[in-house]
Motif scaffolding. Structure first.
Motif, mmCIF file in Angstrom:
data_model
loop_
_atom_site.group_PDB
_atom_site.id
_atom_site.type_symbol
_atom_site.label_atom_id
_atom_site.label_comp_id
_atom_site.label_asym_id
_atom_site.label_seq_id
_atom_site.Cartn_x
_atom_site.Cartn_y
_atom_site.Cartn_z
ATOM 1 N N GLN A 101 1.068 -1.531 0.045
ATOM 2 C CA GLN A 101 0.274 0.334 0.318
ATOM 3 C C GLN A 101 0.753 1.260 0.554
ATOM 4 O OE1 GLN A 101 -0.584 -3.214 1.687
ATOM 5 N NE2 GLN A 101 -2.056 -2.993 2.217
ATOM 6 N N ARG A 102 2.111 1.498 0.544
ATOM 7 C CA ARG A 102 2.603 2.513 0.443
ATOM 8 C C ARG A 102 3.397 2.556 -0.951
ATOM 9 N NH1 ARG A 102 6.462 5.064 5.001
ATOM 10 N NH2 ARG A 102 7.517 6.907 3.479
ATOM 11 N N GLU A 105 0.904 4.261 -2.533
ATOM 12 C CA GLU A 105 0.619 5.485 -2.478
ATOM 13 C C GLU A 105 1.972 6.619 -2.898
ATOM 14 O OE1 GLU A 105 0.575 7.807 1.658
ATOM 15 O OE2 GLU A 105 -0.476 6.500 1.805
ATOM 16 N N ASP A 127 -5.916 -6.594 1.842
ATOM 17 C CA ASP A 127 -5.896 -5.333 1.103
ATOM 18 C C ASP A 127 -4.876 -4.823 -0.058
ATOM 19 O OD1 ASP A 127 -8.163 -4.925 2.928
ATOM 20 O OD2 ASP A 127 -7.141 -4.276 4.632
ATOM 21 N N ALA A 128 -4.019 -5.251 0.368
ATOM 22 C CA ALA A 128 -3.081 -5.334 -0.248
ATOM 23 C C ALA A 128 -3.660 -5.515 -1.872
ATOM 24 C CB ALA A 128 -1.786 -5.745 0.240
ATOM 25 N N ALA A 131 -5.496 -3.280 -3.896
ATOM 26 C CA ALA A 131 -4.872 -2.358 -4.248
ATOM 27 C C ALA A 131 -4.574 -2.268 -5.067
ATOM 28 C CB ALA A 131 -4.418 -1.348 -2.863
#
Length: 155
Positions: A101-102, A105, A127-128, A131
């Protein structure tokens, strides 16, 4: 019991790289017969154009980088908690120690997503995976015993 049959990738990686990584932390988790689900990466490499960038999200030891040495770039991403891991290295590889996620982003805008393929293989973080599916138009998300999500649009 018979001799261990090496996986195909084992014969692709230079022996000095195998020695370097196996002198470190990989010995307990990897072997000639298992280099982290490399069959998924081998199949992807047959489909993805060589001029593209590969982003391996959750790369682990990054042995799979050797399927992509002829590609524009191989970007390996894994948690910075794994910073002590000795990873395989290829000349076209960049490593980022951070969450998936980072990375999305902070670095998604650095990529031309029309010619970037993201792989998220055996990452136990839904969740990853979501994404990756949402932000990368070309992707392969796979988890052992789970569903496989793949999309590849080549123009």
């Amino acid at each position: 019991m018979g001799a261990i049959k090496p996986c195909k990738l084992w014969n692709v990686i230079p022996s000095e790289e195998i020695d370097r990584v196996f002198e470190g932390t990989a010995r307990a988790e990897l072997g000639a017969d298992f280099l982290c689900f490399d069959h998924i990466y081998e199949a992807a490499a047959l489909l993805i154009p060589k001029k593209w960038t590969i982003v391996d999200l959750g790369c682990g030891y990054a042995a799979q980088a050797y399927y992509f040495t002829d590609y524009s770039e191989y970007i390996a991403v894994d948690l910075d908690t794994m910073r002590d891991v000795i990873r395989f290295r290829t000349p076209n590889m960049k490593f980022y120690g951070m969450s998936i996620q980072r990375y999305i982003e902070d670095h998604l805008d650095d990529l031309d997503l029309r010619c970037t393929f993201a792989i998220c293989s055996a990452v136990p973080d839904w969740d990853a995976e979501e994404a990756v599916i949402e932000y990368f138009p070309n992707h392969l998300c796979w988890y052992p015993g789970g569903k496989t999500y793949m999309k590849l649009e080549v123009s």
